[in-house]
Design an enzyme around this catalytic site. Structure first.
Site, PDB file in Angstrom:
ATOM      1  N   ASP A  35       4.269   3.420   6.515  1.00  0.00           N
ATOM      2  CA  ASP A  35       3.565   3.195   7.792  1.00  0.00           C
ATOM      3  C   ASP A  35       4.473   2.677   8.894  1.00  0.00           C
ATOM      4  O   ASP A  35       5.576   2.181   8.652  1.00  0.00           O
ATOM      5  CB  ASP A  35       2.446   2.160   7.582  1.00  0.00           C
ATOM      6  CG  ASP A  35       2.998   0.742   7.442  1.00  0.00           C
ATOM      7  OD1 ASP A  35       3.934   0.540   6.637  1.00  0.00           O
ATOM      8  OD2 ASP A  35       2.521  -0.154   8.165  1.00  0.00           O
TER       9      ASP A  35
ATOM     10  N   GLU B 132       7.901   3.071  -6.691  1.00  0.00           N
ATOM     11  CA  GLU B 132       8.081   2.556  -5.321  1.00  0.00           C
ATOM     12  C   GLU B 132       8.165   3.708  -4.329  1.00  0.00           C
ATOM     13  O   GLU B 132       8.664   4.785  -4.659  1.00  0.00           O
ATOM     14  CB  GLU B 132       9.399   1.776  -5.242  1.00  0.00           C
ATOM     15  CG  GLU B 132       9.303   0.348  -5.732  1.00  0.00           C
ATOM     16  CD  GLU B 132       8.805  -0.604  -4.638  1.00  0.00           C
ATOM     17  OE1 GLU B 132       8.159  -0.138  -3.674  1.00  0.00           O
ATOM     18  OE2 GLU B 132       9.059  -1.805  -4.764  1.00  0.00           O
ATOM     19  N   ASP B 133       7.720   3.455  -3.107  1.00  0.00           N
ATOM     20  CA  ASP B 133       7.893   4.447  -2.046  1.00  0.00           C
ATOM     21  C   ASP B 133       9.332   4.450  -1.544  1.00  0.00           C
ATOM     22  O   ASP B 133       9.946   5.493  -1.389  1.00  0.00           O
ATOM     23  CB  ASP B 133       6.910   4.184  -0.888  1.00  0.00           C
ATOM     24  CG  ASP B 133       6.872   2.721  -0.464  1.00  0.00           C
ATOM     25  OD1 ASP B 133       7.551   1.877  -1.091  1.00  0.00           O
ATOM     26  OD2 ASP B 133       6.148   2.408   0.503  1.00  0.00           O
TER      27      ASP B 133
ATOM     28  N   ASP C 260      14.946  -0.453   0.136  1.00  0.00           N
ATOM     29  CA  ASP C 260      15.851  -0.658   1.272  1.00  0.00           C
ATOM     30  C   ASP C 260      16.958  -1.611   0.798  1.00  0.00           C
ATOM     31  O   ASP C 260      17.848  -1.193   0.063  1.00  0.00           O
ATOM     32  CB  ASP C 260      15.004  -1.209   2.426  1.00  0.00           C
ATOM     33  CG  ASP C 260      15.761  -1.325   3.729  1.00  0.00           C
ATOM     34  OD1 ASP C 260      16.778  -0.656   3.901  1.00  0.00           O
ATOM     35  OD2 ASP C 260      15.335  -2.109   4.597  1.00  0.00           O
TER      36      ASP C 260
ATOM     37  N   ARG D 293       0.392   6.706   7.375  1.00  0.00           N
ATOM     38  CA  ARG D 293       0.511   6.799   5.912  1.00  0.00           C
ATOM     39  C   ARG D 293       0.016   8.156   5.411  1.00  0.00           C
ATOM     40  O   ARG D 293       0.430   8.624   4.357  1.00  0.00           O
ATOM     41  CB  ARG D 293      -0.314   5.696   5.234  1.00  0.00           C
ATOM     42  CG  ARG D 293       0.193   4.281   5.490  1.00  0.00           C
ATOM     43  CD  ARG D 293      -0.512   3.309   4.551  1.00  0.00           C
ATOM     44  NE  ARG D 293      -0.381   1.919   4.948  1.00  0.00           N
ATOM     45  CZ  ARG D 293       0.653   1.131   4.651  1.00  0.00           C
ATOM     46  NH1 ARG D 293       1.665   1.621   3.969  1.00  0.00           N
ATOM     47  NH2 ARG D 293       0.674  -0.125   5.030  1.00  0.00           N
TER      48      ARG D 293
ATOM     49  N   LYS E 157       0.823  -1.193   0.000  1.00  0.00           N
ATOM     50  CA  LYS E 157       0.000   0.000   0.000  1.00  0.00           C
ATOM     51  C   LYS E 157       0.868   1.258   0.000  1.00  0.00           C
ATOM     52  O   LYS E 157       0.414   2.330  -0.344  1.00  0.00           O
ATOM     53  CB  LYS E 157      -0.856   0.029   1.288  1.00  0.00           C
ATOM     54  CG  LYS E 157      -1.703  -1.201   1.480  1.00  0.00           C
ATOM     55  CD  LYS E 157      -2.317  -1.171   2.895  1.00  0.00           C
ATOM     56  CE  LYS E 157      -2.862  -2.505   3.278  1.00  0.00           C
ATOM     57  NZ  LYS E 157      -3.175  -2.577   4.717  1.00  0.00           N
ATOM     58  N   GLY E 158       2.126   1.116   0.426  1.00  0.00           N
ATOM     59  CA  GLY E 158       2.969   2.277   0.684  1.00  0.00           C
ATOM     60  C   GLY E 158       3.152   3.204  -0.503  1.00  0.00           C
ATOM     61  O   GLY E 158       3.296   4.417  -0.349  1.00  0.00           O
TER      62      GLY E 158
ATOM     63  N   LYS F 184      17.314   3.989   0.068  1.00  0.00           N
ATOM     64  CA  LYS F 184      18.311   3.768   1.139  1.00  0.00           C
ATOM     65  C   LYS F 184      19.482   3.035   0.498  1.00  0.00           C
ATOM     66  O   LYS F 184      19.702   1.844   0.742  1.00  0.00           O
ATOM     67  CB  LYS F 184      17.714   2.892   2.242  1.00  0.00           C
ATOM     68  CG  LYS F 184      16.760   3.584   3.171  1.00  0.00           C
ATOM     69  CD  LYS F 184      16.468   2.659   4.357  1.00  0.00           C
ATOM     70  CE  LYS F 184      15.294   3.108   5.160  1.00  0.00           C
ATOM     71  NZ  LYS F 184      14.866   2.107   6.155  1.00  0.00           N
TER      72      LYS F 184
ATOM     73  N   VAL G 149      11.659   5.213   8.436  1.00  0.00           N
ATOM     74  CA  VAL G 149      10.893   6.414   8.107  1.00  0.00           C
ATOM     75  C   VAL G 149       9.396   6.108   8.001  1.00  0.00           C
ATOM     76  O   VAL G 149       9.008   4.995   7.648  1.00  0.00           O
ATOM     77  CB  VAL G 149      11.399   7.081   6.796  1.00  0.00           C
ATOM     78  CG1 VAL G 149      12.839   7.520   6.936  1.00  0.00           C
ATOM     79  CG2 VAL G 149      11.252   6.167   5.600  1.00  0.00           C
TER      80      VAL G 149
HETATM   81  P1  5GP Z   1      13.593  -4.269   0.736  1.00  0.00           P
HETATM   82  O1  5GP Z   1      13.224  -5.578   0.102  1.00  0.00           O
HETATM   83  O2  5GP Z   1      14.070  -3.247  -0.261  1.00  0.00           O
HETATM   84  O3  5GP Z   1      14.587  -4.457   1.857  1.00  0.00           O
HETATM   85  O4  5GP Z   1      12.301  -3.764   1.485  1.00  0.00           O
HETATM   86  C1  5GP Z   1      11.442  -2.901   0.889  1.00  0.00           C
HETATM   87  C2  5GP Z   1      10.180  -2.727   1.702  1.00  0.00           C
HETATM   88  O5  5GP Z   1      10.436  -2.651   3.118  1.00  0.00           O
HETATM   89  C3  5GP Z   1       9.564  -1.399   1.323  1.00  0.00           C
HETATM   90  O6  5GP Z   1       8.732  -1.520   0.196  1.00  0.00           O
HETATM   91  C4  5GP Z   1       8.821  -1.045   2.591  1.00  0.00           C
HETATM   92  O7  5GP Z   1       7.565  -1.669   2.585  1.00  0.00           O
HETATM   93  C5  5GP Z   1       9.660  -1.640   3.703  1.00  0.00           C
HETATM   94  N1  5GP Z   1      10.549  -0.618   4.289  1.00  0.00           N
HETATM   95  C6  5GP Z   1      11.888  -0.534   4.160  1.00  0.00           C
HETATM   96  N2  5GP Z   1      12.401   0.510   4.842  1.00  0.00           N
HETATM   97  C7  5GP Z   1      11.328   1.111   5.431  1.00  0.00           C
HETATM   98  C8  5GP Z   1      11.197   2.274   6.278  1.00  0.00           C
HETATM   99  O8  5GP Z   1      12.154   2.954   6.658  1.00  0.00           O
HETATM  100  N3  5GP Z   1       9.932   2.581   6.665  1.00  0.00           N
HETATM  101  C9  5GP Z   1       8.829   1.864   6.321  1.00  0.00           C
HETATM  102  N4  5GP Z   1       7.657   2.270   6.762  1.00  0.00           N
HETATM  103  N5  5GP Z   1       8.928   0.764   5.518  1.00  0.00           N
HETATM  104  C10 5GP Z   1      10.164   0.403   5.082  1.00  0.00           C
END
Ligand code: 5GP
Length: 196
Positions: free
Chosen positions: A157, A97-98, A101, A163, A41-42, A129, A151
């Protein structure tokens, strides 16, 4: 409350950057009609502002994914809970994408989308990130290179909260927020800590 979190990106800063991204995308995709894909949803808050800043006949579509549970954690392997409504074969696809990470989730998602033979496949993320990245990823559009903090706000969220904050906060005290997940709710009416 302001001990728990601080403003990382204010409302005006986000609006200005989203406008710039919209202009970049409008220029780069001139004469084409890309399909913007958002992951629920982000990503929806960013998508809704971004696609109104693009002066092209864009289409939007949504996916919902969940990780495969504890065993697969950290692998990026996801289960598609809601798939796209449209066939993306031969289309110019832009994944919106929001936040990225480690990039594991996106990397898995991109390989699943690539298998559907889009004409092109690019990524636009509001927050990157980049210091946390594991698989190498080519990101065509990036709003902000985000520090390694947790964040919330502008779609992101904490346990489904926050959100709808119009700005983005870095959570400075995650233990404090875990103890009281609603501790930042006052910011919805008061505005950002420090009045930014
Ligand atoms: P990745 O697979 O890139 O490690 O994870 C991505 C997902 O982790 C993002 O789409 C998000 O849903 C969640 N996520 C990663 N960092 C954050 C953060 O700082 N805050 C929030 N709310 N969600 C995060």
């Amino acid at each position: 409350m302001s001990d728990l979190a601080s403003v990382l990106y204010g409302e005006d800063e986000i609006r200005a950057r989203v406008g710039e991204l919209g202009r970049d995308i409008t220029r780069d995709y001139a004469g084409r009609s890309p399909v913007l894909i958002s992951v629920l949803k982000g990503g929806v808050v960013f998508l809704s502002d971004l696609f109104r800043a693009i002066q092209l006949p864009v289409r939007i579509d949504f996916m919902s994914i969940s990780s495969y549970g504890a065993g697969a954690e950290g692998s990026g392997v996801v289960r598609i809970l809601k798939d796209l409504d449209q066939d993306i074969g031969g289309e110019d696809v832009l994944v919106v994408e929001d936040i990225i990470d480690t990039g594991l989730t996106l990397s898995y998602l991109l390989s699943a989308l690539r298998a559907r033979d889009p004409k092109s496949l690019e990524v636009c993320t509001l927050l990157d990130k980049s210091v946390r990245r594991i698989p190498p990823l080519e990101i065509r559009y990036r709003g902000f290179d985000c520090p390694d903090s947790f964040v919330v706000g502008y779609g992101l969220d904490y346990r489904e909260r926050y959100r709808n904050l119009p700005f983005i906060l870095a959570v400075d005290d995650q233990t404090g927020l875990a103890e009281n997940p609603d501790a930042l709710a006052g910011l919805l009416t008061e505005g950002p800590p420090g009045g930014i």
